[in-house]
Write a protein that holds these residues in place. Structure first.
Motif, PDB file in Angstrom:
ATOM      1  N   LEU A 261      -6.788  19.773  59.332  1.00  0.00           N
ATOM      2  CA  LEU A 261      -8.328  19.778  59.292  1.00  0.00           C
ATOM      3  C   LEU A 261      -8.812  19.392  57.777  1.00  0.00           C
ATOM      4  CD1 LEU A 261      -9.276  22.315  61.942  1.00  0.00           C
ATOM      5  CD2 LEU A 261      -8.782  19.758  62.157  1.00  0.00           C
ATOM      6  N   ASN A 262      -9.738  18.293  57.583  1.00  0.00           N
ATOM      7  CA  ASN A 262     -10.329  18.331  56.486  1.00  0.00           C
ATOM      8  C   ASN A 262     -11.965  18.543  56.514  1.00  0.00           C
ATOM      9  OD1 ASN A 262     -11.020  17.266  53.898  1.00  0.00           O
ATOM     10  ND2 ASN A 262     -11.600  15.136  54.700  1.00  0.00           N
ATOM     11  N   LEU A 263     -11.920  19.996  56.234  1.00  0.00           N
ATOM     12  CA  LEU A 263     -13.122  20.778  56.618  1.00  0.00           C
ATOM     13  C   LEU A 263     -14.460  20.259  55.640  1.00  0.00           C
ATOM     14  CD1 LEU A 263     -11.898  24.399  57.093  1.00  0.00           C
ATOM     15  CD2 LEU A 263     -12.305  22.742  58.683  1.00  0.00           C
ATOM     16  N   SER A 264     -15.423  20.136  55.868  1.00  0.00           N
ATOM     17  CA  SER A 264     -16.571  20.013  55.225  1.00  0.00           C
ATOM     18  C   SER A 264     -17.677  20.313  55.806  1.00  0.00           C
ATOM     19  CB  SER A 264     -17.038  18.395  55.009  1.00  0.00           C
ATOM     20  OG  SER A 264     -17.134  17.687  56.170  1.00  0.00           O
ATOM     21  N   ILE A 265     -18.920  20.429  55.270  1.00  0.00           N
ATOM     22  CA  ILE A 265     -20.321  20.928  55.999  1.00  0.00           C
ATOM     23  C   ILE A 265     -21.234  19.669  56.300  1.00  0.00           C
ATOM     24  CG2 ILE A 265     -22.279  22.485  55.484  1.00  0.00           C
ATOM     25  CD1 ILE A 265     -20.329  24.355  53.825  1.00  0.00           C
ATOM     26  N   PHE A 266     -21.846  19.786  57.450  1.00  0.00           N
ATOM     27  CA  PHE A 266     -22.623  18.585  57.754  1.00  0.00           C
ATOM     28  C   PHE A 266     -23.449  18.983  58.790  1.00  0.00           C
ATOM     29  CE2 PHE A 266     -18.326  18.316  59.708  1.00  0.00           C
ATOM     30  CZ  PHE A 266     -18.883  18.537  61.168  1.00  0.00           C
ATOM     31  N   SER A 267     -24.585  18.453  58.916  1.00  0.00           N
ATOM     32  CA  SER A 267     -25.687  18.873  60.278  1.00  0.00           C
ATOM     33  C   SER A 267     -25.133  18.400  61.538  1.00  0.00           C
ATOM     34  CB  SER A 267     -26.890  18.264  59.991  1.00  0.00           C
ATOM     35  OG  SER A 267     -26.932  16.921  59.949  1.00  0.00           O
ATOM     36  N   SER A 285     -31.157   2.864  75.715  1.00  0.00           N
ATOM     37  CA  SER A 285     -31.896   3.792  76.497  1.00  0.00           C
ATOM     38  C   SER A 285     -31.027   4.848  77.530  1.00  0.00           C
ATOM     39  CB  SER A 285     -33.051   3.062  77.318  1.00  0.00           C
ATOM     40  OG  SER A 285     -32.034   1.923  78.362  1.00  0.00           O
ATOM     41  N   SER A 286     -29.584   4.239  77.696  1.00  0.00           N
ATOM     42  CA  SER A 286     -28.809   5.092  78.449  1.00  0.00           C
ATOM     43  C   SER A 286     -28.659   6.486  77.831  1.00  0.00           C
ATOM     44  CB  SER A 286     -27.609   4.324  78.694  1.00  0.00           C
ATOM     45  OG  SER A 286     -26.958   4.141  77.534  1.00  0.00           O
ATOM     46  N   ILE A 287     -28.935   6.940  76.591  1.00  0.00           N
ATOM     47  CA  ILE A 287     -28.842   8.026  75.960  1.00  0.00           C
ATOM     48  C   ILE A 287     -30.016   8.742  75.431  1.00  0.00           C
ATOM     49  CG2 ILE A 287     -27.325   9.470  74.432  1.00  0.00           C
ATOM     50  CD1 ILE A 287     -25.265   7.478  74.330  1.00  0.00           C
ATOM     51  N   THR A 288     -30.437   9.894  75.815  1.00  0.00           N
ATOM     52  CA  THR A 288     -31.470  10.594  75.299  1.00  0.00           C
ATOM     53  C   THR A 288     -31.185  11.647  74.372  1.00  0.00           C
ATOM     54  OG1 THR A 288     -31.722  11.947  76.925  1.00  0.00           O
ATOM     55  CG2 THR A 288     -33.222   9.972  77.025  1.00  0.00           C
ATOM     56  N   ILE A 289     -31.608  11.755  73.113  1.00  0.00           N
ATOM     57  CA  ILE A 289     -31.161  13.189  72.112  1.00  0.00           C
ATOM     58  C   ILE A 289     -32.314  13.944  71.956  1.00  0.00           C
ATOM     59  CG2 ILE A 289     -30.277  13.488  70.040  1.00  0.00           C
ATOM     60  CD1 ILE A 289     -29.287  10.883  69.801  1.00  0.00           C
ATOM     61  N   GLU A 290     -32.141  15.423  72.270  1.00  0.00           N
ATOM     62  CA  GLU A 290     -33.145  16.351  72.097  1.00  0.00           C
ATOM     63  C   GLU A 290     -32.651  17.376  71.057  1.00  0.00           C
ATOM     64  OE1 GLU A 290     -34.984  19.766  74.480  1.00  0.00           O
ATOM     65  OE2 GLU A 290     -34.338  18.181  75.685  1.00  0.00           O
ATOM     66  N   LYS A 327     -28.145  17.431  74.001  1.00  0.00           N
ATOM     67  CA  LYS A 327     -28.854  18.657  73.613  1.00  0.00           C
ATOM     68  C   LYS A 327     -28.562  19.292  72.482  1.00  0.00           C
ATOM     69  CE  LYS A 327     -31.847  18.972  77.655  1.00  0.00           C
ATOM     70  NZ  LYS A 327     -32.345  19.998  78.677  1.00  0.00           N
ATOM     71  N   ILE A 328     -29.190  19.345  71.445  1.00  0.00           N
ATOM     72  CA  ILE A 328     -28.676  20.288  70.159  1.00  0.00           C
ATOM     73  C   ILE A 328     -29.410  21.361  70.091  1.00  0.00           C
ATOM     74  CG2 ILE A 328     -28.359  20.417  67.689  1.00  0.00           C
ATOM     75  CD1 ILE A 328     -28.185  17.321  67.713  1.00  0.00           C
ATOM     76  N   SER A 329     -28.839  22.575  70.218  1.00  0.00           N
ATOM     77  CA  SER A 329     -29.631  23.897  69.976  1.00  0.00           C
ATOM     78  C   SER A 329     -28.658  24.832  69.114  1.00  0.00           C
ATOM     79  CB  SER A 329     -29.710  24.689  71.559  1.00  0.00           C
ATOM     80  OG  SER A 329     -28.332  24.711  72.014  1.00  0.00           O
ATOM     81  N   THR A 330     -29.107  25.979  68.860  1.00  0.00           N
ATOM     82  CA  THR A 330     -28.386  26.928  67.860  1.00  0.00           C
ATOM     83  C   THR A 330     -26.928  26.981  68.334  1.00  0.00           C
ATOM     84  OG1 THR A 330     -30.472  28.139  67.630  1.00  0.00           O
ATOM     85  CG2 THR A 330     -28.555  29.264  66.809  1.00  0.00           C
ATOM     86  N   LYS A 331     -26.166  26.509  67.349  1.00  0.00           N
ATOM     87  CA  LYS A 331     -24.606  26.521  67.266  1.00  0.00           C
ATOM     88  C   LYS A 331     -24.040  26.065  68.784  1.00  0.00           C
ATOM     89  CE  LYS A 331     -24.595  28.786  63.446  1.00  0.00           C
ATOM     90  NZ  LYS A 331     -23.896  27.967  62.192  1.00  0.00           N
ATOM     91  N   GLY A 388     -27.483  19.746  90.163  1.00  0.00           N
ATOM     92  CA  GLY A 388     -27.005  18.387  90.207  1.00  0.00           C
ATOM     93  C   GLY A 388     -26.511  17.920  89.041  1.00  0.00           C
ATOM     94  N   GLU A 389     -26.407  18.623  87.832  1.00  0.00           N
ATOM     95  CA  GLU A 389     -26.271  17.978  86.540  1.00  0.00           C
ATOM     96  C   GLU A 389     -24.898  18.879  85.934  1.00  0.00           C
ATOM     97  OE1 GLU A 389     -30.287  16.875  84.666  1.00  0.00           O
ATOM     98  OE2 GLU A 389     -29.527  18.755  84.115  1.00  0.00           O
ATOM     99  N   ASN A 390     -24.016  17.887  85.456  1.00  0.00           N
ATOM    100  CA  ASN A 390     -22.741  18.406  84.861  1.00  0.00           C
ATOM    101  C   ASN A 390     -23.130  18.621  83.394  1.00  0.00           C
ATOM    102  OD1 ASN A 390     -20.455  18.221  86.858  1.00  0.00           O
ATOM    103  ND2 ASN A 390     -21.199  16.007  86.876  1.00  0.00           N
ATOM    104  N   ILE A 391     -22.703  19.842  82.951  1.00  0.00           N
ATOM    105  CA  ILE A 391     -23.217  20.151  81.423  1.00  0.00           C
ATOM    106  C   ILE A 391     -21.937  20.708  80.712  1.00  0.00           C
ATOM    107  CG2 ILE A 391     -24.576  21.660  80.098  1.00  0.00           C
ATOM    108  CD1 ILE A 391     -26.309  22.081  82.433  1.00  0.00           C
ATOM    109  N   PHE A 392     -21.420  19.842  79.613  1.00  0.00           N
ATOM    110  CA  PHE A 392     -20.459  20.128  78.837  1.00  0.00           C
ATOM    111  C   PHE A 392     -21.062  20.537  77.496  1.00  0.00           C
ATOM    112  CE2 PHE A 392     -18.254  17.502  82.101  1.00  0.00           C
ATOM    113  CZ  PHE A 392     -16.923  18.252  82.245  1.00  0.00           C
ATOM    114  N   CYS A 393     -20.465  21.657  77.001  1.00  0.00           N
ATOM    115  CA  CYS A 393     -21.156  21.919  75.833  1.00  0.00           C
ATOM    116  C   CYS A 393     -19.962  22.404  74.807  1.00  0.00           C
ATOM    117  CB  CYS A 393     -21.743  23.167  76.052  1.00  0.00           C
ATOM    118  SG  CYS A 393     -23.431  22.954  76.887  1.00  0.00           S
ATOM    119  N   LEU A 394     -20.156  21.936  73.609  1.00  0.00           N
ATOM    120  CA  LEU A 394     -19.057  22.546  72.536  1.00  0.00           C
ATOM    121  C   LEU A 394     -19.881  23.508  71.650  1.00  0.00           C
ATOM    122  CD1 LEU A 394     -18.513  19.008  70.640  1.00  0.00           C
ATOM    123  CD2 LEU A 394     -16.930  20.340  72.168  1.00  0.00           C
TER     124      LEU A 394
END
Length: 397
Positions: A261-267, A285-290, A327-331, A388-394
């Motif tokens: 892995l080539n590690l770096s720090i990013f947002s 419009s097929s994707i929304t980002i929060e 959706k981007i939340s804490t970690k 009714g929603e599939n939720i995949f989270c990293l």
């Protein structure tokens, strides 16, 4: 807990216990010996005191008990074991500057005797016992230091194994101890060399296969343009596109096993932007980002963006209703789409070439690649189905 720490705790416990026992035995023996000495010499002192007006008898007693006349010296150096005052004098028994030296002091009117006793066997026995306890403690310390020396190579071996597990087979384990530790390190080095050569051969083979496959695919795509039948042309284009995608995904999947892995720090926002740039999206419009928390991530931007790209691609393919949501939340970064719940547990879909029976678009490698990238980063992939929603989270911690 490490072996070294366990041994240190055991040694410290044994050392403290032995020290306490040694001190306790010495204290008991000292008291016992002092009582015996006091009782023994008190009888002698009383016998001399009773005959103190008879010089010949006193000399006889001094000779009988191997006593030696000494000059009166500094009293502060002596510990008083016994003192008894009489009408015209006193009797005193004191311990001298050495453990086996005792002084009997008898005073009657103008007569005064300071008599040193012979060495006491009991004292010598106590001293020998103390020396043995000290030697036992010292040997225990030497054993502990020797064990530390024996186990020292374990740190190098552990570090080497970690390097091997991360795909670094060049840094060999250097242990010179002429024992099983060196045999183990030599065996691990030999294994690492073999694995390194095997992986190198496999990489070369895969690279060659990929190159050989891309050439006929490119030629096939070029020839397709000359096909006049529209339906046949579309079918052939789909076949060659599938072959190209399958080849790229297989090579990417194998490459993950040996790539560092080539590690770096990013947002987190940068990661989402990089993932979206890898997709061909006709309708934005097929994707929304929060974004709730644009947190910082330490990872390999390329590979992590590939993992997120695969999740977004799957969400777009299998959504029953658009748009999908990121959706981007804490970690945590979640990709959400409306659709049926997966019929099996998530682990089933993380294996190569596994997918829902109804989903024939693709080869079931997307989630497998995601799982490998996530595991390589020590992150985790989560799945849930809610309302009714599939939720995949990293989860990036």
């Amino acid at each position: 807990m490490s072996i070294l720490r366990k041994i240190s705790i055991l040694f410290l416990t044994s050392f403290i216990l032995m020290s306490v026992i040694g001190f306790w035995i010495d204290n008991i023996n000292s008291k016992r010996v002092d009582e015996l000495i006091k009782e023994k010499y008190l009888k002698i002192a009383n016998e001399i005191f009773q005959n103190i007006d008879n010089n010949d008898r006193v000399e006889e007693l001094i000779k009988k008990y191997d006593l030696v006349r000494v000059d009166k010296d500094d009293e502060s150096k002596r510990e008083v074991l016994y003192f008894e005052k009489h009408t015209f004098g006193f009797i005193s028994i004191k311990k001298g500057s050495f453990e086996d030296e005792f002084i009997i002091e008898i005073n009657f009117l103008d007569e005064s005797y300071n008599l040193k006793t012979p060495n006491e066997e009991n004292i010598n026995d106590k001293l020998i016992l103390n020396i043995l306890i000290f030697l036992d403690t010292f040997v225990l310390l030497l054993i502990f230091l020797y064990l530390l020396k024996l186990l020292a190579p374990l740190k190098k071996i552990t570090k080497g194994i970690k390097n091997f597990s991360n795909g670094d087979f060049n840094n060999k384990i250097e242990v010179k101890s002429n024992d099983e530790m060196q045999m183990l390190s030599d065996a691990l080095n030999s294994m690492a060399t073999s694995l390194g050569e095997l992986l190198k051969s496999r990489e070369e083979l895969l690279r060659d296969i990929g190159h050989e496959l891309r050439t006929p695919i490119a030629k096939g795509k070029f020839v397709i343009q000359k096909v006049e039948n529209a339906s046949q042309k579309e079918l052939l284009q789909k076949i060659f596109l599938d072959l190209e995608v399958l080849t790229n995904e297989l090579l990417e999947l194998e490459k993950l096993n040996s790539t560092k892995l080539n590690l770096s720090i990013f947002s987190a926002e940068t990661l989402v932007t990089e993932a979206l740039s890898k997709l061909y999206i006709n309708d934005e419009s097929s994707i929304t980002i929060e974004i709730e928390d644009d947190f910082k991530i330490e990872a390999d931007l390329y590979y992590l963006s590939v993992a997120l790209k695969n999740l977004i691609d799957n969400a777009l393919k299998y959504a029953t209703v658009l748009p999908i949501a990121i959706k981007i939340s804490t970690k945590k970064i979640c990709v959400i789409n409306r659709g049926k719940k997966l019929s099996k547990e998530l682990d089933y879909y993380l294996k190569p070439f596994t997918q829902e029976l109804s989903q024939r678009d693709g080869f079931g490698l997307g989630l497998s690649i995601v799982e490998k990238i996530v595991a390589k980063h020590n992150f985790s992939l989560l799945y849930s189905h809610e309302e009714g929603e599939n939720i995949f989270c990293l989860r990036l911690v």
